[in-house]
Write a protein that holds these residues in place. Structure first.
Motif, PDB file in Angstrom:
ATOM      1  N   UNK A 250      18.931  47.474 -72.047  1.00 55.09           N
ATOM      2  CA  UNK A 250      18.413  46.246 -71.460  1.00 55.09           C
ATOM      3  C   UNK A 250      17.601  45.446 -72.471  1.00 55.09           C
ATOM      4  N   UNK A 251      17.089  44.357 -72.015  1.00 58.41           N
ATOM      5  CA  UNK A 251      16.331  43.452 -72.884  1.00 58.41           C
ATOM      6  C   UNK A 251      15.231  44.177 -73.643  1.00 58.41           C
ATOM      7  N   UNK A 252      14.974  43.730 -74.855  1.00 61.35           N
ATOM      8  CA  UNK A 252      13.963  44.328 -75.728  1.00 61.35           C
ATOM      9  C   UNK A 252      12.717  43.429 -75.735  1.00 61.35           C
ATOM     10  N   UNK A 253      12.118  43.283 -74.586  1.00 62.52           N
ATOM     11  CA  UNK A 253      11.019  42.350 -74.364  1.00 62.52           C
ATOM     12  C   UNK A 253       9.819  42.691 -75.247  1.00 62.52           C
ATOM     13  N   UNK A 254       9.311  41.683 -75.933  1.00 61.62           N
ATOM     14  CA  UNK A 254       8.108  41.764 -76.766  1.00 61.62           C
ATOM     15  C   UNK A 254       8.229  42.722 -77.948  1.00 61.62           C
ATOM     16  N   UNK A 255       9.427  43.000 -78.370  1.00 59.93           N
ATOM     17  CA  UNK A 255       9.605  43.837 -79.555  1.00 59.93           C
ATOM     18  C   UNK A 255       9.909  42.938 -80.748  1.00 59.93           C
ATOM     19  N   UNK A 256       9.346  43.288 -81.876  1.00 61.58           N
ATOM     20  CA  UNK A 256       9.552  42.514 -83.093  1.00 61.58           C
ATOM     21  C   UNK A 256      10.828  42.976 -83.780  1.00 61.58           C
ATOM     22  N   UNK A 257      11.566  42.009 -84.319  1.00 62.24           N
ATOM     23  CA  UNK A 257      12.801  42.283 -85.044  1.00 62.24           C
ATOM     24  C   UNK A 257      12.709  41.700 -86.448  1.00 62.24           C
ATOM     25  N   UNK A 258      13.094  42.503 -87.420  1.00 62.58           N
ATOM     26  CA  UNK A 258      13.278  42.027 -88.782  1.00 62.58           C
ATOM     27  C   UNK A 258      14.767  41.933 -89.052  1.00 62.58           C
ATOM     28  N   UNK A 259      15.150  40.952 -89.854  1.00 67.09           N
ATOM     29  CA  UNK A 259      16.557  40.724 -90.155  1.00 67.09           C
ATOM     30  C   UNK A 259      16.799  40.961 -91.641  1.00 67.09           C
ATOM     31  N   UNK A 260      17.777  41.821 -91.933  1.00 67.73           N
ATOM     32  CA  UNK A 260      18.199  42.110 -93.301  1.00 67.73           C
ATOM     33  C   UNK A 260      19.717  41.993 -93.333  1.00 67.73           C
ATOM     34  N   UNK A 261      20.228  41.131 -94.191  1.00 71.71           N
ATOM     35  CA  UNK A 261      21.676  40.962 -94.310  1.00 71.71           C
ATOM     36  C   UNK A 261      22.110  41.174 -95.747  1.00 71.71           C
ATOM     37  N   UNK A 262      23.382  41.461 -95.902  1.00 77.68           N
ATOM     38  CA  UNK A 262      23.934  41.640 -97.230  1.00 77.68           C
ATOM     39  C   UNK A 262      25.382  41.233 -97.267  1.00 77.68           C
ATOM     40  N   UNK A 263      25.767  40.719 -98.420  1.00 81.37           N
ATOM     41  CA  UNK A 263      27.144  40.313 -98.628  1.00 81.37           C
ATOM     42  C   UNK A 263      27.460  40.466-100.105  1.00 81.37           C
ATOM     43  N   UNK A 264      28.708  40.755-100.404  1.00 84.75           N
ATOM     44  CA  UNK A 264      29.120  40.824-101.807  1.00 84.75           C
ATOM     45  C   UNK A 264      29.179  39.431-102.433  1.00 84.75           C
TER      46      UNK A 264
END
Length: 180
Positions: free
Chosen positions: A98-112
């Motif tokens: 279910x929803x992840x209410x009030x949780x912090x998310x960090x975003x890490x992406x990668x590409x060649x």
């Protein structure tokens, strides 16, 4: 605080898994938080049929995963860019809960490629809003990810460390404020 780093690539020789492993080791070494690493390859969830509202509601083979997802106070999502978006396996993982209410998310992406997954970051920001999470505005966007980390998740390009340090400080600042 409990932080789960999610490695979102199902590919056997995933470059972003190496990046996730680096981030995991960085957080374990440089913070006092409880940090885990969830690899979608080790949790082959079926396509979404049912949302699990508690760890007890999850099927037995996914109970441990469900306990970790529900206990996490913050997440760091590590994903390759697939055709301008983030990994479908990553979305399938979160769609089971279910929803992840009030949780912090960090975003890490990668590409060649030279953009490092920039388009995936844009879509992840929208998805995090849909989960009722709070996205840190500081992200790690990793061009040429295939040349940045070795097989054990060691950083090969020391000039990249400053990006990681800034991301870590800003993600933790937000996550610690939100989880109070």
């Amino acid at each position: 605080m409990k932080i789960e780093i999610i490695s979102g690539s199902p590919r056997p020789d995933s470059h972003t898994y190496k990046e996730a492993l680096f981030i995991y080791n960085h957080f374990k070494t440089n913070t006092q938080h409880e940090v885990g690493l969830i690899d979608v390859r080790e949790n082959p969830l079926p396509l979404l049929e049912k949302v699990w509202s508690s760890a007890e509601a999850a099927p037995e083979q996914f109970r441990s995963l469900a306990e970790r997802m529900f206990a996490a106070q913050a997440f760091i999502l590590v994903t390759p860019e697939y055709n301008g978006g983030y990994s479908p396996a990553l979305k399938n993982l979160f769609d089971h809960f279910p929803k992840q209410v009030h949780k912090t998310f960090g975003i890490v992406t990668g590409s060649a490629g030279p953009m490092g997954g920039m388009r995936a970051t844009q879509q992840l920001q929208l998805y995090i809003n849909a989960l009722f999470g709070i996205a840190s505005p500081y992200m790690i966007v990793t061009p040429h990810v295939d040349k940045k980390f070795d097989a054990e998740g060691n950083l090969l390009d020391s000039s990249f460390q400053a990006n990681v340090d800034t991301f870590t400080a800003e993600f933790l600042w937000l996550a610690e404020k939100v989880s109070v």
